[in-house]
Write a protein that holds these residues in place. Structure first.
Motif, PDB file in Angstrom:
ATOM      1  N   LEU A 192      -5.378 -21.669  26.585  1.00  0.00           N
ATOM      2  CA  LEU A 192      -6.406 -22.322  25.702  1.00  0.00           C
ATOM      3  C   LEU A 192      -6.611 -23.748  25.929  1.00  0.00           C
ATOM      4  O   LEU A 192      -5.657 -24.535  25.966  1.00  0.00           O
ATOM      5  N   LYS A 193      -7.877 -24.147  26.107  1.00  0.00           N
ATOM      6  CA  LYS A 193      -8.341 -25.464  26.232  1.00  0.00           C
ATOM      7  C   LYS A 193      -8.035 -26.332  24.757  1.00  0.00           C
ATOM      8  O   LYS A 193      -7.984 -25.470  23.843  1.00  0.00           O
ATOM      9  N   PRO A 194      -7.827 -27.488  24.770  1.00  0.00           N
ATOM     10  CA  PRO A 194      -7.594 -28.301  23.437  1.00  0.00           C
ATOM     11  C   PRO A 194      -8.923 -27.960  22.602  1.00  0.00           C
ATOM     12  O   PRO A 194      -9.770 -28.243  23.102  1.00  0.00           O
ATOM     13  N   GLY A 195      -8.608 -27.642  21.368  1.00  0.00           N
ATOM     14  CA  GLY A 195      -9.560 -27.187  20.799  1.00  0.00           C
ATOM     15  C   GLY A 195     -10.065 -25.579  20.557  1.00  0.00           C
ATOM     16  O   GLY A 195     -10.981 -25.208  19.824  1.00  0.00           O
ATOM     17  N   GLY A 196      -9.575 -24.808  21.432  1.00  0.00           N
ATOM     18  CA  GLY A 196      -9.879 -23.391  22.002  1.00  0.00           C
ATOM     19  C   GLY A 196      -9.207 -22.621  20.561  1.00  0.00           C
ATOM     20  O   GLY A 196      -8.569 -23.126  19.779  1.00  0.00           O
ATOM     21  N   GLU A 197      -9.984 -21.292  20.746  1.00  0.00           N
ATOM     22  CA  GLU A 197      -9.478 -20.426  19.848  1.00  0.00           C
ATOM     23  C   GLU A 197      -9.106 -19.137  20.305  1.00  0.00           C
ATOM     24  O   GLU A 197      -9.528 -18.601  21.189  1.00  0.00           O
ATOM     25  N   MET A 198      -8.038 -18.627  19.141  1.00  0.00           N
ATOM     26  CA  MET A 198      -7.636 -17.245  19.597  1.00  0.00           C
ATOM     27  C   MET A 198      -8.185 -16.224  18.337  1.00  0.00           C
ATOM     28  O   MET A 198      -8.021 -16.465  17.319  1.00  0.00           O
ATOM     29  N   TYR A 199      -9.023 -15.376  18.805  1.00  0.00           N
ATOM     30  CA  TYR A 199      -9.941 -14.601  17.968  1.00  0.00           C
ATOM     31  C   TYR A 199      -9.310 -13.179  17.961  1.00  0.00           C
ATOM     32  O   TYR A 199      -9.884 -12.655  19.202  1.00  0.00           O
ATOM     33  N   PHE A 200      -8.926 -12.515  17.160  1.00  0.00           N
ATOM     34  CA  PHE A 200      -8.078 -11.189  17.683  1.00  0.00           C
ATOM     35  C   PHE A 200      -8.193 -10.081  16.149  1.00  0.00           C
ATOM     36  O   PHE A 200      -7.855 -10.668  15.342  1.00  0.00           O
ATOM     37  N   SER A 201      -8.407  -9.009  16.557  1.00  0.00           N
ATOM     38  CA  SER A 201      -7.997  -8.033  15.722  1.00  0.00           C
ATOM     39  C   SER A 201      -6.693  -7.331  15.865  1.00  0.00           C
ATOM     40  O   SER A 201      -6.328  -6.872  17.078  1.00  0.00           O
ATOM     41  N   ASP A 202      -5.848  -6.767  14.915  1.00  0.00           N
ATOM     42  CA  ASP A 202      -4.541  -5.942  15.244  1.00  0.00           C
ATOM     43  C   ASP A 202      -4.257  -5.499  14.025  1.00  0.00           C
ATOM     44  O   ASP A 202      -4.735  -5.636  12.980  1.00  0.00           O
ATOM     45  N   VAL A 203      -3.033  -4.692  13.937  1.00  0.00           N
ATOM     46  CA  VAL A 203      -2.443  -3.704  12.864  1.00  0.00           C
ATOM     47  C   VAL A 203      -1.408  -4.595  12.478  1.00  0.00           C
ATOM     48  O   VAL A 203      -0.417  -4.929  13.068  1.00  0.00           O
ATOM     49  N   TYR A 204      -1.118  -4.609  11.024  1.00  0.00           N
ATOM     50  CA  TYR A 204      -0.131  -5.407  10.394  1.00  0.00           C
ATOM     51  C   TYR A 204       0.545  -4.451   9.393  1.00  0.00           C
ATOM     52  O   TYR A 204      -0.260  -3.268   8.731  1.00  0.00           O
ATOM     53  N   ALA A 205       1.772  -4.519   9.127  1.00  0.00           N
ATOM     54  CA  ALA A 205       2.694  -3.667   8.290  1.00  0.00           C
ATOM     55  C   ALA A 205       2.996  -4.426   7.093  1.00  0.00           C
ATOM     56  O   ALA A 205       3.054  -5.510   7.016  1.00  0.00           O
ATOM     57  N   SER A 206       3.192  -3.700   5.902  1.00  0.00           N
ATOM     58  CA  SER A 206       3.507  -4.043   4.644  1.00  0.00           C
ATOM     59  C   SER A 206       4.981  -4.861   4.677  1.00  0.00           C
ATOM     60  O   SER A 206       5.265  -5.516   3.865  1.00  0.00           O
ATOM     61  N   GLN A 207       5.776  -4.302   5.673  1.00  0.00           N
ATOM     62  CA  GLN A 207       7.018  -4.805   5.696  1.00  0.00           C
ATOM     63  C   GLN A 207       7.737  -4.569   7.200  1.00  0.00           C
ATOM     64  O   GLN A 207       6.871  -3.759   7.992  1.00  0.00           O
TER      65      GLN A 207
END
Length: 320
Positions: free
Chosen positions: A162-177
């Motif tokens: 990423l360039k300075p000031g750049g962004e990572m925009y992402f969807s994913d699956v997360y767990a409660s533990q």
């Protein structure tokens, strides 16, 4: 590779609901762009969210785990002919499918030369695909980081390109533990994006360690599995599909709390920009933001879309 390259041939082959985008109203701009994408590309789509950030004109975008290329071809239209989209995926058959339709889409979009490219490779090792430092404005990923055993390596590589000031925009699956070994080693649960899900609190610590700003939650929705046998294995664990945005704020550009005014004009978001779950900016309205959000707006591609002025630190103390 076997699961996504051979076992799954279409979206209907999925055994759980984890990899199916939740039904939400799509912006007209996105709906119109989807109509131009080849049917075969759409049929082999397994994403868990919509990863279409705002303010994309002429941007260079990298899609981690690009699969059949659906999101790449969607973004190809939004960045325009002067922008560029790169897709990388570990499943060779998916990459071949995406490449097969480049000419079709460029003709459909009216572009004189391709503004998309696809690589077979691993998102933990972007250097192997010759992707250089600070070469992209935005990195996206749609329900794929959970498939990588080393999530920190993925975020570290994204930060690097990423360039300075750049962004990572992402969807994913997360767990409660944190998941037990039975779930982690279950072939179908891993392939369906559940067995490799990150404990959501670990995302925050990994992002900080890599160098990103604190994650901004955009949307989140609970995941239902829809398979009795798999539900019995999962037990009390809970999963959520969530979209986050991380920014590579340049060192030394930390700001103070500020007041910001959205100037409007972002295509598809002319009057209102829903930035994340905490901040919505309406054209012409003054909004108090904390130091972290002020630094993001000042250093990113959004800078010219906002008027930013020093705010009252006392009034904003404790803002998160």
């Amino acid at each position: 590779q076997d699961y996504y390259g051979k076992e799954l041939q279409k979206t209907e082959d999925l055994k759980t609901n984890a990899c199916i985008t939740s039904a939400r109203p799509l912006p007209k701009l996105v709906r119109d762009a989807l109509k131009h994408i080849h049917d075969e590309v759409v049929a082999r789509y397994y994403g868990c969210g919509l990863v279409i950030p705002e303010c994309l004109s002429s941007c260079r975008i990298l899609d981690l785990g690009s699969g059949s290329g659906r999101d790449c071809y969607l973004l190809s239209q939004l960045v325009g002919e002067q922008g560029h989209v790169t897709g990388i995926d570990m499943t060779e058959s998916q990459v071949e499918l995406a490449k097969r339709h480049i000419a079709y889409h460029m003709d459909k979009f009216g572009y004189r030369k391709p503004n998309v490219e696809f690589f077979h490779g691993y998102m933990e090792k972007l250097g192997d695909a010759k992707l250089s430092d600070e070469s992209y404005d935005i990195v996206i990923s749609n329900g794929v980081i959970n498939l990588a055993p080393d999530k920190k390596a993925v975020l570290r590589e994204a930060f690097r390109v990423l360039k300075p000031g750049g962004e990572m925009y992402f969807s994913d699956v997360y767990a409660s533990q944190r998941l037990n070994e039975i779930i982690q080693n279950h072939r179908v649960l891993w392939g369906e994006c559940l067995g490799g899900a990150l404990y959501w609190k670990d995302l925050y610590s990994i992002a900080e360690e890599v160098g990103f700003s604190p994650p901004c939650l955009v949307t989140a929705s609970p995941i239902t599995i829809g398979d009795k046998q798999l539900e019995a294995i999962v037990g009390d664990y809970r999963f959520v599909s969530a979209t986050f945005r991380l920014f590579k704020v340049p060192a030394g550009s930390r700001a103070r709390p500020a007041q910001v005014i959205y100037n409007g004009g972002i295509v598809g978001h002319e009057r209102e920009l829903v930035f994340d779950a905490n901040f919505t900016f309406k054209e012409g309205e003054v909004v108090d933001v904390d130091a972290e959000m002020a630094a993001i707006l000042q250093s990113s591609r959004f800078a010219e879309k906002f008027l930013i002025r020093a705010g009252c630190a006392a009034a904003l103390q404790g803002c998160c």
